[in-house]
Motif scaffolding. Sequence first.
Motif, short mmCIF file in Angstrom:
data_model
loop_
_atom_site.label_atom_id
_atom_site.label_comp_id
_atom_site.label_asym_id
_atom_site.label_seq_id
_atom_site.Cartn_x
_atom_site.Cartn_y
_atom_site.Cartn_z
N GLY A 1 -4.54 -34.75 6.57
CA GLY A 1 -4.01 -36.10 6.70
C GLY A 1 -3.07 -36.51 5.60
N LEU A 2 -2.76 -35.61 4.68
CA LEU A 2 -1.90 -35.95 3.54
C LEU A 2 -0.63 -35.13 3.50
CD1 LEU A 2 -4.68 -36.25 0.80
CD2 LEU A 2 -3.59 -38.10 2.08
N ARG A 3 -0.45 -34.24 4.49
CA ARG A 3 0.76 -33.41 4.52
C ARG A 3 1.30 -33.47 5.94
NH1 ARG A 3 -2.28 -27.46 4.60
NH2 ARG A 3 -3.41 -27.86 6.53
N GLY A 4 2.58 -33.26 6.09
CA GLY A 4 3.17 -33.27 7.43
C GLY A 4 2.96 -34.60 8.12
N SER A 5 2.68 -34.54 9.41
CA SER A 5 2.45 -35.76 10.18
C SER A 5 1.11 -36.37 9.78
CB SER A 5 2.45 -35.46 11.68
OG SER A 5 3.71 -34.98 12.08
N GLY A 6 1.06 -37.70 9.73
CA GLY A 6 -0.18 -38.38 9.42
C GLY A 6 -1.22 -38.19 10.52
N ALA B 1 -11.70 -31.31 26.27
CA ALA B 1 -10.60 -31.57 25.36
C ALA B 1 -10.48 -30.50 24.28
CB ALA B 1 -10.78 -32.94 24.71
N LEU B 2 -11.62 -29.91 23.91
CA LEU B 2 -11.63 -28.97 22.78
C LEU B 2 -10.62 -27.83 22.94
CD1 LEU B 2 -13.00 -28.36 20.09
CD2 LEU B 2 -14.74 -27.07 21.34
N PRO B 3 -10.51 -27.15 24.12
CA PRO B 3 -9.54 -26.05 24.24
C PRO B 3 -8.09 -26.49 24.04
CG PRO B 3 -11.14 -25.98 26.04
CD PRO B 3 -11.34 -27.28 25.34
N CYS B 4 -7.79 -27.75 24.33
CA CYS B 4 -6.42 -28.23 24.13
C CYS B 4 -6.04 -28.16 22.65
CB CYS B 4 -6.27 -29.67 24.64
SG CYS B 4 -6.55 -29.88 26.40
N PHE B 5 -6.92 -28.65 21.80
CA PHE B 5 -6.63 -28.65 20.36
C PHE B 5 -6.75 -27.24 19.79
CE2 PHE B 5 -8.52 -32.92 21.26
CZ PHE B 5 -7.30 -33.59 21.28
N ASP B 6 -7.66 -26.44 20.33
CA ASP B 6 -7.77 -25.05 19.88
C ASP B 6 -6.48 -24.28 20.19
OD1 ASP B 6 -10.29 -25.43 18.90
OD2 ASP B 6 -11.33 -24.55 20.63
N ARG B 7 -5.88 -24.53 21.35
CA ARG B 7 -4.64 -23.86 21.73
C ARG B 7 -3.53 -24.17 20.73
NH1 ARG B 7 -1.87 -19.66 23.49
NH2 ARG B 7 0.19 -20.26 24.28
N ILE B 8 -3.43 -25.42 20.32
CA ILE B 8 -2.39 -25.81 19.36
C ILE B 8 -2.63 -25.10 18.03
CG2 ILE B 8 -1.36 -27.74 18.10
CD1 ILE B 8 -2.32 -29.53 20.46
N LEU B 9 -3.88 -25.06 17.60
CA LEU B 9 -4.19 -24.44 16.31
C LEU B 9 -3.99 -22.94 16.32
CD1 LEU B 9 -7.29 -26.64 15.47
CD2 LEU B 9 -5.10 -26.64 14.26
N GLN B 10 -4.07 -22.32 17.50
CA GLN B 10 -3.71 -20.90 17.60
C GLN B 10 -2.22 -20.70 17.33
OE1 GLN B 10 -4.94 -19.78 21.53
NE2 GLN B 10 -7.13 -19.83 21.05
N ILE B 11 -1.42 -21.63 17.82
CA ILE B 11 0.04 -21.56 17.64
C ILE B 11 0.42 -21.99 16.23
CG2 ILE B 11 2.26 -22.48 18.43
CD1 ILE B 11 0.90 -22.89 21.19
N SER B 12 -0.22 -23.06 15.75
CA SER B 12 0.13 -23.63 14.45
C SER B 12 -1.14 -24.00 13.69
CB SER B 12 1.02 -24.87 14.66
OG SER B 12 1.34 -25.48 13.43
N PRO B 13 -1.72 -23.07 12.94
CA PRO B 13 -3.00 -23.33 12.26
C PRO B 13 -2.96 -24.49 11.27
CG PRO B 13 -2.50 -20.98 12.30
CD PRO B 13 -1.25 -21.68 12.77
N SER B 14 -1.77 -24.87 10.80
CA SER B 14 -1.69 -25.96 9.82
C SER B 14 -1.41 -27.31 10.47
CB SER B 14 -0.57 -25.65 8.81
OG SER B 14 0.69 -25.57 9.46
N ASP B 15 -1.56 -27.41 11.78
CA ASP B 15 -1.34 -28.68 12.48
C ASP B 15 -2.52 -29.61 12.20
OD1 ASP B 15 -1.33 -30.76 14.46
OD2 ASP B 15 0.09 -29.57 15.63
N ASP B 16 -2.34 -30.52 11.24
CA ASP B 16 -3.45 -31.38 10.82
C ASP B 16 -3.87 -32.37 11.90
OD1 ASP B 16 -3.60 -30.15 8.41
OD2 ASP B 16 -2.72 -31.77 7.23
N ARG B 17 -2.91 -32.85 12.70
CA ARG B 17 -3.28 -33.80 13.76
C ARG B 17 -4.29 -33.16 14.71
NH1 ARG B 17 0.92 -36.20 17.46
NH2 ARG B 17 1.38 -34.00 17.72
#
Length: 707
Positions: free
Chosen positions: A291-296, A246-262
């Motif tokens: 958890g306090l900005r953007g999407s919960g 699962a880890l690479p899935c979330f890493d891929r998102i954070l490469q695209i959008s480092p501020s994606d808190d979810r």
Amino acid sequence: MTPAYSLSQAEQLERDSKLEDAVLAYSGILARNPKNTRALQALDSLRGRLREQREPSPDTKAELETALAAGRHFDAADSCGALLKTFRDSHFLWDFLGRCHLAAGHLDNAATCLNKACGLNPQEAGTYAAMGRVHMARGQHDNAMALYQKALKLDAECLPALRSMAEALPLEGRSVEAAGVLRQAVSLAPEDASLHFTLAGLLQQLGAAAEAKEHYTRAASLDPQLTEAHFQLGLQLKAEGRFADALPCFDRILQISPSDDRSRTQRLHVLAELNDWRWIQEYADCRRLLGLRGSGCDPSVLMLMEDNPDLLRARAQAYAGDAFPVIEPQTAAPVRQRPARLRIGYFFAGSDGDAIAIRHAAMLAAHDSTRFEIHAYATGSRLSATTAAELSQTVSCFRQLDGTAGQEAAVAVKADRLDIAVDVSGYTNGSLNHLLSCRLAPLHIAWPGYPGTMGTAAFDYLIGDHTVCPPGSERYHNEHLLRLPASHLAVTPAPAAAAGSPDRAGCGLPESGFVFCNFAAGSRITPSEFDIWMRLLSGAKDSVLWLQDNGAHAVSNLRRAAAARGIDPDRLIFAPPAPPAEHQARLPLADLFLDTFTVNSRSAAQSALAARLPVLTLPGQQFAARSVASLLQAAGLPELIAAGIEDYEAKAAGLAQDPEAGKTLKRRLQHAVLPDPARLARQAEQAYDAAYDRYLQGSAPEHLPLA
């Protein structure tokens, strides 16, 4: 840009035979300067040259579609309007303009344009599909479905109609049909990532997790920028316990959008489950806003990161703001007398069903059927047949609700005329009963399957007790507290040991020596506990630490951590996963269960106490950090509740160094009266009566300590 330069550009487009682009350029000049003679003459000439064409060129159509797909519907509509002055009878342009208005929410304008398009070409299926979406947006469901069917009659492969019909069918409770429609659409457009993603989401709600994962994987492969596909795929792999995958899935998102808190939250959780303690510094770097900005972000994950109930409430409120956007208010009591039997509805996510059955089935069965009528509702289709059958035998009425049915599911529940609705899943493992946004019963109560506040006014009360919710903890919760007299948890007695019970050698344990243990998920274990546990091993000769085998990565990380603290990694013994009965049978082989701190090892501790294995805990601040103390207090074993870290370590070390004290404690535990499901049922009934009495009196909810 100067007028002369604009004219020069427009003339160059005309010389390049890009006539529609030139029309748009001259139209733009005239929008700014209606009396520009050169532009007027050039535009009139161009329109004359184009008059014999009914439709703009394919390139122009493609440019318009690209603008609309990118969300620039206002710009696209302006360009379309300019072209319509030349191509007055263009079916494409009227259809396109209608779709622009639809995207902008201008439904009347959309209907006007699409009707004009239908008049120009009554055989174009896509236009009827767009008209159907207009009717759907107006709430005219039947009209919309008729238009989708007409579109498919004209063209059985009309993708817009198939997409729209698949969105509409679940609203009628026809999710299985919707999945079939989407499969057809995918077969027609196998390279369309969005179709794979939409189908995966529906299949996931229907409980077809394996097929859903295939389509999430395909969507992520076709469109690497489709972050939600990566996110959902990561969640599915997590649910399967495949944390390293699962880890690479979330890493891929954070490469695209480092501020994606979810995704940051999920990445931290995955690292914690792998006992990769790099998460601690990473969390410290981002905790202030996480958890306090953007999407919960999922509070059931965030509560693992630190014992801070004030911060957890703020994060839960942020998450609930997205999850419960509109909350149906409570209505006044129509009568002032308690019915002979209160109808209590317990709600839980189907994916959480097996755990719910283990945790609550005995309590549900113990309710007083002369005063309470018990209903149970599973949302989604991932409930095992065995659990469904067990619940059907346990309660008065059991229903499985289509998780995609939306308002129809709420209507079905309201028809049961519940007096109290109780959510027992909460945010655990991402579960959420969106149904509770609707007022399903006069009172909504959260039962802490997720041990913390739901952060929303959708719930009137939260079940707790005096230990998990001590005086002063009211500020940590949005709900009013129903403090039960004893524990809000129960211990289901362990079955009698069968012949051939496991021995230490068979479980890989030494024949002699003290056995410390903990069987929690990897994410519960942090350096705070682990440092103490390693000092205990250092101080107790021949002792071992018996842990749950949470996978190769977690085992490797814990063994390395032990070595780094000067402890032979072989003194960590890892128990493979086992069915509940087998696990229960091996627990008495240990001498002491060591609880975790930030979030207690609640379920594992309940199993340990059922097996009459002593459990040592250190209560913290948040609800989740005090659950095991609640159990021990109710069992009359306060000496197993440490006053601080030093006391926790000293108590554990003392038991390891004094075998007789340990044996005495075990004998005492054999005769202790543990909080059982029947007693919990009586206390819950007392809480329901107290809350409902206030409702009948017309009084607002308040914190209710029950004696």
